[in-house]
Design a protein around this motif. Structure first.
Motif, mmCIF file in Angstrom:
data_model
loop_
_atom_site.group_PDB
_atom_site.id
_atom_site.type_symbol
_atom_site.label_atom_id
_atom_site.label_comp_id
_atom_site.label_asym_id
_atom_site.label_seq_id
_atom_site.Cartn_x
_atom_site.Cartn_y
_atom_site.Cartn_z
ATOM 1 N N HIS A 1 -9.562 -4.161 2.250
ATOM 2 C CA HIS A 1 -10.055 -4.287 0.884
ATOM 3 C C HIS A 1 -10.147 -2.920 0.224
ATOM 4 O O HIS A 1 -9.851 -2.770 -0.966
ATOM 5 N N GLY A 2 -10.566 -1.911 0.993
ATOM 6 C CA GLY A 2 -10.665 -0.573 0.429
ATOM 7 C C GLY A 2 -9.317 -0.011 0.033
ATOM 8 O O GLY A 2 -9.179 0.617 -1.020
ATOM 9 N N LEU A 3 -8.291 -0.248 0.883
ATOM 10 C CA LEU A 3 -6.947 0.228 0.557
ATOM 11 C C LEU A 3 -6.398 -0.474 -0.670
ATOM 12 O O LEU A 3 -5.780 0.164 -1.542
ATOM 13 N N ARG A 4 -6.620 -1.783 -0.760
ATOM 14 C CA ARG A 4 -6.145 -2.519 -1.929
ATOM 15 C C ARG A 4 -6.860 -2.064 -3.180
ATOM 16 O O ARG A 4 -6.259 -1.965 -4.251
ATOM 17 N N GLY A 5 -8.158 -1.769 -3.061
ATOM 18 C CA GLY A 5 -8.900 -1.296 -4.224
ATOM 19 C C GLY A 5 -8.402 0.061 -4.702
ATOM 20 O O GLY A 5 -8.252 0.281 -5.899
ATOM 21 N N ARG A 6 -8.136 0.970 -3.754
ATOM 22 C CA ARG A 6 -7.618 2.285 -4.141
ATOM 23 C C ARG A 6 -6.219 2.177 -4.737
ATOM 24 O O ARG A 6 -5.888 2.863 -5.704
ATOM 25 N N PHE A 7 -5.397 1.293 -4.148
ATOM 26 C CA PHE A 7 -4.049 1.107 -4.688
ATOM 27 C C PHE A 7 -4.114 0.551 -6.110
ATOM 28 O O PHE A 7 -3.376 0.999 -7.004
ATOM 29 N N GLY A 8 -4.987 -0.430 -6.339
ATOM 30 C CA GLY A 8 -5.133 -0.982 -7.679
ATOM 31 C C GLY A 8 -5.649 0.051 -8.673
ATOM 32 O O GLY A 8 -5.215 0.087 -9.831
ATOM 33 N N TYR A 9 -6.558 0.925 -8.205
ATOM 34 C CA TYR A 9 -7.099 1.968 -9.085
ATOM 35 C C TYR A 9 -6.008 2.944 -9.501
ATOM 36 O O TYR A 9 -5.848 3.252 -10.692
ATOM 37 N N TRP A 10 -5.239 3.440 -8.537
ATOM 38 C CA TRP A 10 -4.188 4.399 -8.873
ATOM 39 C C TRP A 10 -3.060 3.754 -9.651
ATOM 40 O O TRP A 10 -2.416 4.408 -10.486
ATOM 41 N N ARG A 11 -2.821 2.480 -9.394
ATOM 42 C CA ARG A 11 -1.813 1.776 -10.193
ATOM 43 C C ARG A 11 -2.267 1.664 -11.636
ATOM 44 O O ARG A 11 -1.470 1.857 -12.560
ATOM 45 N N PHE A 12 -3.535 1.380 -11.851
ATOM 46 C CA PHE A 12 -4.064 1.308 -13.218
ATOM 47 C C PHE A 12 -4.009 2.671 -13.895
ATOM 48 O O PHE A 12 -3.637 2.785 -15.061
ATOM 49 N N ARG A 13 -4.383 3.731 -13.150
ATOM 50 C CA ARG A 13 -4.319 5.084 -13.715
ATOM 51 C C ARG A 13 -2.889 5.454 -14.104
ATOM 52 O O ARG A 13 -2.652 6.086 -15.139
ATOM 53 N N PHE A 14 -1.918 5.065 -13.252
ATOM 54 C CA PHE A 14 -0.522 5.360 -13.562
ATOM 55 C C PHE A 14 -0.066 4.613 -14.796
ATOM 56 O O PHE A 14 0.679 5.155 -15.636
ATOM 57 N N ARG A 15 -0.483 3.366 -14.969
ATOM 58 C CA ARG A 15 -0.096 2.595 -16.151
ATOM 59 C C ARG A 15 -0.679 3.211 -17.415
ATOM 60 O O ARG A 15 -0.005 3.260 -18.450
ATOM 61 N N VAL A 16 -1.914 3.688 -17.337
ATOM 62 C CA VAL A 16 -2.510 4.347 -18.499
ATOM 63 C C VAL A 16 -1.760 5.639 -18.813
ATOM 64 O O VAL A 16 -1.451 5.930 -19.970
ATOM 65 N N TRP A 17 -1.461 6.423 -17.772
ATOM 66 C CA TRP A 17 -0.729 7.677 -17.971
ATOM 67 C C TRP A 17 0.663 7.408 -18.532
ATOM 68 O O TRP A 17 1.134 8.106 -19.411
ATOM 69 N N ARG A 18 1.314 6.373 -18.031
ATOM 70 C CA ARG A 18 2.665 6.035 -18.493
ATOM 71 C C ARG A 18 2.664 5.571 -19.942
ATOM 72 O O ARG A 18 3.612 5.844 -20.684
ATOM 73 N N GLY A 19 1.609 4.886 -20.362
ATOM 74 C CA GLY A 19 1.567 4.387 -21.730
ATOM 75 C C GLY A 19 1.270 5.446 -22.770
ATOM 76 O O GLY A 19 1.416 5.186 -23.967
#
Length: 203
Positions: free
Chosen positions: A6-24
Motif C-alpha cells: 500500500h505504501g509503494l502504491r501510495g508513493r507511486f500515485g503521489y509522484w504520478r500526480f506530481r508529474f501530471r501537474v508538472w506536465r500540464g
C-alpha cells in the motif's frame, strides 16, 4: 496486500500526480518531440552500420553541422520544459533547424528527425497555459432563472446540492415551518396591540 505494498502504491500515485501537474504547466509533448528530433539528426552521420561483412559509413563533410543541429534541438527541447516562457522562440528555432537539417544532415536524419522537429516546434508555438478556475464560482446573472437570460424564470429555485444552489440558497429543511415563519401574525383574542399612531387597542 501488505502495508508495504500500500505504501509503494501510495508513493507511486503521489509522484504520478506530481508529474501530471508538472506536465500540464509546460509544453511537455512539444519538448519531448523536439528532444527526440535531435537524436537521429546527430547520430546517423556518425553511425557505422554493418550488414554481414559489409560496413556502411554515412559520415559526410557536414557531420559537424549535423552534430550542432542535433545538440541544439536537444537543448531547445529541454528549454521548452524548464523555461516555458520562451516557448515561442524555442518553437520557431526548432522549425528552422529542422528545415536546415534537410540539406545538412542526410535529409534531416532520414526525414525522421525533420518531422519530429517540425511537429515539436509547431506544438511549442501553439501551446498556451490554461486559465486557472475562478474562485468566485458562477455569476448569478448567468445562471438559469436569474431573469436575465433568454428563457429565465424569476421563480426558479435549484434543487438542493446542485451547483447553482449556492447562488440562490438552499431549500428550507421544513417547508411548513418556513411558511409559518413568513406568514402574517394575527393578534390573539384579548391581547393588546399598538397601531402606527401609538394607540392601544384590545384584540
Amino acid at each position: 496486500m501488505s502495508a508495504e505494498t500500500h505504501g509503494l502504491r501510495g508513493r507511486f500515485g503521489y509522484w504520478r500526480f506530481r508529474f501530471r501537474v508538472w506536465r500540464g504547466q509546460r509544453p511537455f509533448w512539444a519538448g519531448l518531440l523536439t528532444l527526440l528530433a535531435g537524436l537521429p539528426i546527430a547520430y546517423f552521420p556518425y553511425a557505422h552500420l554493418s550488414l554481414g561483412a559489409l560496413s556502411l559509413t554515412m559520415a559526410t563533410t557536414a557531420g559537424s553541422g549535423s552534430l550542432i543541429i542535433g545538440v541544439l534541438l536537444v537543448v531547445l527541447g529541454l528549454t521548452m520544459w524548464f523555461q516555458s516562457a520562451v516557448r515561442v522562440f524555442s518553437g520557431v528555432a526548432s522549425i528552422l533547424l529542422a528545415l536546415v537539417s534537410l540539406v545538412v544532415s542526410n535529409f534531416g536524419g532520414f526525414v525522421v528527425g525533420f518531422l519530429l522537429g517540425l511537429i515539436g516546434g509547431a506544438l511549442a508555438v501553439s501551446w498556451a497555459p490554461g486559465a486557472p478556475p475562478a474562485d468566485g464560482g458562477a455569476d448569478p446573472a448567468e445562471l438559469p432563472g436569474s431573469g436575465k437570460g433568454d428563457d429565465g424564470d424569476a421563480g426558479y429555485v435549484p434543487p438542493p446540492g446542485s451547483p447553482y444552489a449556492a447562488a440562490y440558497g438552499e431549500y428550507p429543511a421544513d417547508p411548513a415551518a418556513d411558511q409559518a415563519a413568513t406568514a402574517p401574525q394575527h393578534p390573539v383574542d384579548g391581547a393588546e396591540t399598538v397601531d402606527a399612531n401609538g394607540r392601544h387597542s384590545a384584540g
